[in-house]
Design an enzyme around this catalytic site. Structure first.
Site, PDB file in Angstrom:
ATOM      1  N   ASP A  79       0.705  -1.506  -0.258  1.00 38.67           N
ATOM      2  CA  ASP A  79      -0.025  -0.038   0.199  1.00 38.67           C
ATOM      3  C   ASP A  79       0.798   1.244  -0.310  1.00 38.67           C
ATOM      4  O   ASP A  79       1.609   0.679   0.575  1.00 38.67           O
ATOM      5  CB  ASP A  79      -0.997  -0.120   1.237  1.00 38.67           C
ATOM      6  CG  ASP A  79      -2.077  -1.284   1.075  1.00 38.67           C
ATOM      7  OD1 ASP A  79      -2.507  -1.878   0.260  1.00 38.67           O
ATOM      8  OD2 ASP A  79      -1.749  -1.864   2.737  1.00 38.67           O
TER       9      ASP A  79
HETATM   10  N1  URA Z   1      -1.640  -5.964   3.464  1.00 37.22           N
HETATM   11  C1  URA Z   1      -1.923  -4.623   3.832  1.00 37.22           C
HETATM   12  O1  URA Z   1      -3.003  -4.676   4.129  1.00 37.22           O
HETATM   13  N2  URA Z   1      -0.721  -3.867   2.982  1.00 37.22           N
HETATM   14  C2  URA Z   1       0.235  -4.158   2.470  1.00 37.22           C
HETATM   15  O2  URA Z   1       0.705  -3.495   2.149  1.00 37.22           O
HETATM   16  C3  URA Z   1       0.421  -5.290   2.349  1.00 37.22           C
HETATM   17  C4  URA Z   1      -0.300  -6.353   2.885  1.00 37.22           C
END
Ligand code: URA
Length: 240
Positions: A104
């Site tokens: 993310d």
């Molecule tokens: N899980 C998440 O919630 N975000 C990420 O960036 C990676 C795994």
């Protein structure tokens, strides 16, 4: 056809400037004759290029470790946001790059970037059992019931069932933290898993992929090539 300085940079793991210096210093030959111009176009398939007397063969693929900073998106191309691929210096960049698992925008840590699609698939496919390790900073403590639910495969709010995770809960300077190992890559998976057990992720970092740990000496936003041992370490931890 490629510019000679670019080809040397890509294949000898040096910067474009260093490649130009090597040419100036007379250290480079093309088909046996001294190379005179950095901008000379060469054919990497048919021209024989030597640097300091060593002929190099064009590397088939590139494998990078990036320490992703907050605020960049895990994409190769995005019209509005800065992407992880925008951070790759020219000498390490290739045409078709894959991100082996997205993070993310607000997640930091280990990203593997390569132009080898099969390698990427081996890392990403849940069937290949390469665990991704995350450290989540939590809003609340994690109780045993929540840990058991995560370990046996939690169900997300939309009914999606997750595979069993490996969980270690700890506190660090008064912060609630949890190390979570998962081998899937569903959208916002870690955040949604912790939400499903009544918690909230306030910060998230990926610290390992298989047996490959994030190099703590790599500043946020930087990347470097993986060594052969590091590439092997990714798959060394696989179970079954
Ligand atoms: N899980 C998440 O919630 N975000 C990420 O960036 C990676 C795994």
């Amino acid at each position: 056809m490629k510019r000679l300085d670019k080809l040397i940079a890509l294949n000898c793991n040096v910067s474009r400037r260093d490649a130009r210096q090597l040419i100036k210093d007379g250290e480079v030959t093309v088909n046996g004759a001294p190379a005179l111009r950095a901008e000379e176009l060469v054919n990497e398939e048919s021209d024989v290029i030597s640097v300091k007397g060593k002929t190099f063969t064009s590397k088939d693929h590139i494998y990078l470790m990036m320490n992703k900073p907050e605020g960049v998106v895990s994409a190769t191309d995005d019209k509005t946001h800065k992407t992880a691929v925008d951070l790759i210096p020219d000498e390490l960049s290739r045409k078709s790059l894959f991100l082996c698992g997205r993070l993310d925008k607000d997640t930091t840590g280990l990203l593997i970037i390569t132009d080898d699609g099969a390698f990427c698939h081996e890392i990403m496919s849940p069937n290949h059992k390469v665990y991704k390790t995350y450290i989540a900073t939590l809003a609340y403590p994690l109780d045993n019931e929540a840990i058991s639910a995560l370990e046996s495969g939690v169900e997300l709010s939309d009914g999606t069932k997750c595979l069993p995770a490996k969980v270690k809960y700890f506190t660090d300077n008064g912060e609630y933290k949890c190390e979570l190992k998962i081998r899937e890559g569903k959208y916002h998976q870690v955040k949604r898993m912790l939400y499903a057990v009544g918690n909230r992720v306030d910060a998230l970092e990926r610290v390992a992929i298989g047996g490959l740990e994030l190099d703590r000496a790599l500043p946020a936003g930087s990347c470097r090539e993986l060594t052969e041992d590091e590439k092997a370490a990714i798959f060394a931890e696989n179970e079954g």
